[in-house]
Scaffold this active site. Structure first.
Site, short mmCIF file in Angstrom:
data_model
loop_
_atom_site.label_atom_id
_atom_site.label_comp_id
_atom_site.label_asym_id
_atom_site.label_seq_id
_atom_site.Cartn_x
_atom_site.Cartn_y
_atom_site.Cartn_z
N GLU A 61 6.07 20.53 -13.58
CA GLU A 61 4.72 21.05 -13.71
C GLU A 61 4.09 21.00 -12.31
O GLU A 61 4.13 19.96 -11.65
CB GLU A 61 3.92 20.16 -14.67
CG GLU A 61 2.62 20.81 -15.05
CD GLU A 61 1.79 19.98 -16.03
OE1 GLU A 61 2.30 18.99 -16.58
OE2 GLU A 61 0.62 20.34 -16.20
N ARG B 175 15.21 8.01 -18.00
CA ARG B 175 14.53 8.32 -16.75
C ARG B 175 14.87 7.28 -15.69
O ARG B 175 15.31 6.18 -16.00
CB ARG B 175 13.03 8.48 -16.95
CG ARG B 175 12.26 7.27 -17.41
CD ARG B 175 10.74 7.53 -17.37
NE ARG B 175 10.35 8.82 -17.91
CZ ARG B 175 9.59 9.72 -17.27
NH1 ARG B 175 9.14 9.47 -16.06
NH2 ARG B 175 9.26 10.85 -17.83
N LYS C 274 2.51 10.25 -11.65
CA LYS C 274 1.74 11.11 -10.75
C LYS C 274 0.29 10.69 -10.68
O LYS C 274 -0.34 10.79 -9.64
CB LYS C 274 1.80 12.56 -11.26
CG LYS C 274 3.06 13.29 -10.88
CD LYS C 274 2.97 14.72 -11.39
CE LYS C 274 4.36 15.30 -11.61
NZ LYS C 274 4.35 16.43 -12.52
P1 ATP Z 1 4.93 12.17 -14.25
O1 ATP Z 1 5.10 11.40 -15.51
O2 ATP Z 1 5.26 11.41 -13.00
O3 ATP Z 1 3.62 12.87 -14.15
P2 ATP Z 1 6.29 14.39 -15.41
O4 ATP Z 1 7.49 14.03 -16.18
O5 ATP Z 1 5.08 14.72 -16.18
O6 ATP Z 1 6.05 13.29 -14.30
P3 ATP Z 1 7.16 17.02 -14.75
O7 ATP Z 1 6.76 17.86 -13.61
O8 ATP Z 1 6.81 17.46 -16.12
O9 ATP Z 1 6.57 15.59 -14.45
O10 ATP Z 1 8.72 16.70 -14.68
C1 ATP Z 1 9.70 17.66 -14.39
C2 ATP Z 1 11.04 17.14 -14.84
O11 ATP Z 1 11.36 15.93 -14.18
C3 ATP Z 1 11.06 16.85 -16.32
O12 ATP Z 1 12.24 17.41 -16.87
C4 ATP Z 1 11.06 15.36 -16.39
O13 ATP Z 1 11.75 14.91 -17.53
C5 ATP Z 1 11.78 14.96 -15.10
N1 ATP Z 1 11.37 13.63 -14.66
C6 ATP Z 1 10.14 13.21 -14.37
N2 ATP Z 1 10.13 11.89 -14.04
C7 ATP Z 1 11.44 11.48 -14.11
C8 ATP Z 1 12.11 10.23 -13.89
N3 ATP Z 1 11.45 9.13 -13.53
N4 ATP Z 1 13.45 10.19 -14.04
C9 ATP Z 1 14.14 11.29 -14.39
N5 ATP Z 1 13.57 12.48 -14.62
C10 ATP Z 1 12.23 12.60 -14.49
MG MG Z 2 5.58 16.43 -17.75
#
Ligand code: ATP
Ligand code: MG
Length: 573
Positions: free
Chosen positions: A38, A281, A291
């Site tokens: 995102e 994760r 984030k």
């Molecule tokens: P945050 O929780 O930090 O805001 P998010 O998961 O909402 O992160 P996205 O931009 O939606 O952020 O994530 C993009 C991709 O990265 C998704 O497929 C998500 O599952 C993966 N991802 C995010 N954080 C991790 C992590 N700590 N380990 C592995 N994959 C991750």
């Molecule tokens: Mg997300």
């Protein structure tokens, strides 16, 4: 690092799953994955892990990995974030491929699929598979109930398609306020899986979208949008983190409805049904990764920006001097599992050292300088030193040497401790690559601080060894005073003082900020370093690995960031 190598950790369950599908012909000949960030922040080491899995699997099977900006949530998204995400993924060593939805191969915006998503929703309504509901948020929760007991149907559940189509269009046309109505899929109010109890698939949000402006005031929910995006792009394998496992039946339900509506992509005669699988994760100790909290560190000024070298963001790690290869190696070593665990940043640092030890040019830098004067040394000479003793092809360098050199304060002790083998009064030490000197005395300032160390040199020891073969145990590094260059050096340490900064919840993490996470010193470095390029990495002999800061360095006046110290006790299992 060769990311196609077949290490044990890459033979994981996701790989077996894809292998089977591919062999059984379910991919239509091409494995297609996607990375769906995102654009509401910078990507961090956790995202890097997902990037390595998504792009890595596609590469392993000779397929495609799409970069899809999941921009279905209108708030907090921006093109600046989007551009940085692209830049970071490329830097990590990956390139998206495939058709794409515009000019750029392999690149998609989820928001470009809003029209289709809307059409799919209308068709669900026409088929009696979705309905408009005006329960309040609280009522909706209460009706939905708990997993152990069936929920209650909304009073709108069995209303006819015509009424629902009318209300849905009115929602789209802006007739209602946020939250007044929503569109729900009609699935199963008795399902033990709470996500199956008529989930909301569209909601009203009167918010401008960063690309589409005010075109829409209704937006699809993630659980509805994601399978549609995957299916429309012809994605075969959709990998995400474990928290989405319970959403998988809903993912499949949406794909089934698209199949009914004849919307699945056909490749080489094979209808492509995207499938979702989940992996744990990446969690890392001594930092935070959400984030929201990273943003708080930036906006409240606890760090110097998203790319502060102490941040776990990809741009922060780049500025710190970490290499893409080391980050990929780290992700590979952590492996892909179904069990949540925490990784130690020391493993990542170990990977960085392993690579830099092979590749970084050696230089001398004195971070805490004190002047050493060699009373009987005449003129100027040069010392020839290898750029990298592990790599002959890196060649040699000439380092100027004369009567006065800087040495590190820590390499001298006026009253030496038991196991101290470096310089002390009446003792000898080797100035690396140059000669043996013996301390004859010190000068101090009014506070008793040593300002100058006086020495004589053994004129038979040029090159570093005494002619009579006597043993000189200590060897220290030095920088010639006449030609050395002054430089700012930033010594970074962990951003937090505890391995779990969220131990008191996300409100309390700031009290664990490490007040000593950045120490700035004025150092003297070899003259060759004055011409170092932005982002160039070096080993400062006996000290650590350093990178030329890409933002604050100016021509002739480099600023160095410490990437990692030379050694710590860490060894990977
Ligand atoms: P945050 O929780 O930090 O805001 P998010 O998961 O909402 O992160 P996205 O931009 O939606 O952020 O994530 C993009 C991709 O990265 C998704 O497929 C998500 O599952 C993966 N991802 C995010 N954080 C991790 C992590 N700590 N380990 C592995 N994959 C991750
Ligand atoms: Mg997300």
């Amino acid at each position: 690092m060769d990311e196609t190598k077949e290490s044990d950790t890459s033979r994981h369950f996701l790989r077996q799953w894809i292998e089977e599908d591919h062999a059984a012909g379910r991919t239509g000949g091409t494995v297609v994955t996607r990375f769906p960030p995102e654009p509401n922040g910078y990507i961090h080491i956790g995202h890097a892990k997902a990037v390595c899995v998504d792009f890595g699997m596609a590469k392993l099977f000779g397929g495609e990995c799409h970069l899809r900006l999941d921009d279905t949530n209108p708030t907090k998204e921006s093109d600046e974030y989007a551009e940085n995400i692209k830049n970071d993924i490329r830097w990590l060593g990956w390139q998206w491929s495939g058709a794409g939805d515009g000019k750029e191969p392999g690149f998609y915006n989820a928001s470009n699929m809003f029209d289709t998503m809307y059409q799919i929703a209308e068709e669900l309504i026409r088929r009696g598979q979705a309905y408009c509901c005006n329960l309040t948020q609280d009522e909706w929760k209460e009706y939905r109930g708990v997993p152990e007991k069936p929920g209650r149907p909304s009073p709108s559940r069995d209303t006819d398609p015509e009424r629902n189509l009318r209300i849905f269009r009115e929602m789209r046309d802006g007739k209602y306020a946020d939250g007044e109505w929503c569109l729900r899929a009609k699935i199963d109010m008795a399902s033990p899986n709470i996500h199956f109890r008529d989930p909301v698939i569209y909601r009203i949000r009167h918010v401008s979208h960063y690309h589409l402006g005010d075109k829409w005031c209704i937006y699809p929910m993630y659980d509805f949008a994601h399978p549609i995006e995957d299916a429309l792009e012809g994605v075969t394998h959709s990998m995400c983190t474990l928290e989405f496992e319970v959403h998988r039946p809903l993912y499949d339900w949406v794909v089934d409805r698209m199949d009914e509506q004849g919307l699945l992509v056909v490749r080489n005669g094979v209808k492509i049904r995207p499938q979702q699988r989940e992996f744990a994760r990446l969690n890392i100790t001594w930092t935070v990764m959400s984030k929201r909290l990273l943003l708080q560190l930036v906006t409240e000024g606890h760090v110097a920006g998203w790319d502060d070298p102490r941040m776990p963001t990809v741009c922060g790690m780049r500025r710190r001097g970490f290499t893409p290869g080391a980050i990929r190696e780290f992700c590979d070593r952590v492996g892909v599992t179904k069990v949540e665990s925490e990784s130690d940043p020391a493993l990542l640092e170990w990977c960085v050292r392993e690579e830099l030890n092979r590749t970084a040019l050696r230089r001398m830098a004195v971070l805490d300088p004190v002047k050493l004067v060699i009373e009987n040394f005449e003129g100027a000479r040069t010392v020839s030193k290898p750029n990298n003793p592990l790599d002959e092809s890196a060649g040699m360098r000439k380092v100027p040497f004369s009567k006065e050199v800087w040495i590190d304060r820590a390499d001298f002790m006026e009253v030496p401790e038991k196991k101290f083998f470096r310089l002390a009064p009446d003792r000898e030490v080797r100035l690396r690559g140059a000669c043996i000197v013996k301390c004859t005395g010190v000068e101090k300032d009014a506070d008793g601080k040593i300002t100058t160390i006086r020495c004589t040199w053994d004129e038979g020891s040029w090159g570093g060894n005494p002619s009579d073969g006597r043993k000189v145990k200590g060897t220290i590094h030095w920088v010639d005073v006449a030609t050395g260059v002054k430089a700012e050096v930033r010594l970074y340490d962990r951003l937090f003082t505890v391995p779990d900064p969220l131990r008191d919840g996300s409100d309390g993490f700031l009290k664990y900020l490490n007040p000593d996470s950045l120490k700035t010193v004025t150092a003297y470095v070899e003259p060759a370093l004055a011409a170092a390029a932005l982002g160039e990495r070096f080993q400062f002999e006996r000290t650590g690995y350093f990178v030329v800061d890409s933002k604050d360095s100016t021509p002739g006046a480099p600023v160095f960031n410490r990437t990692v110290t030379l050694k710590d006790g860490y060894k990977p299992a």
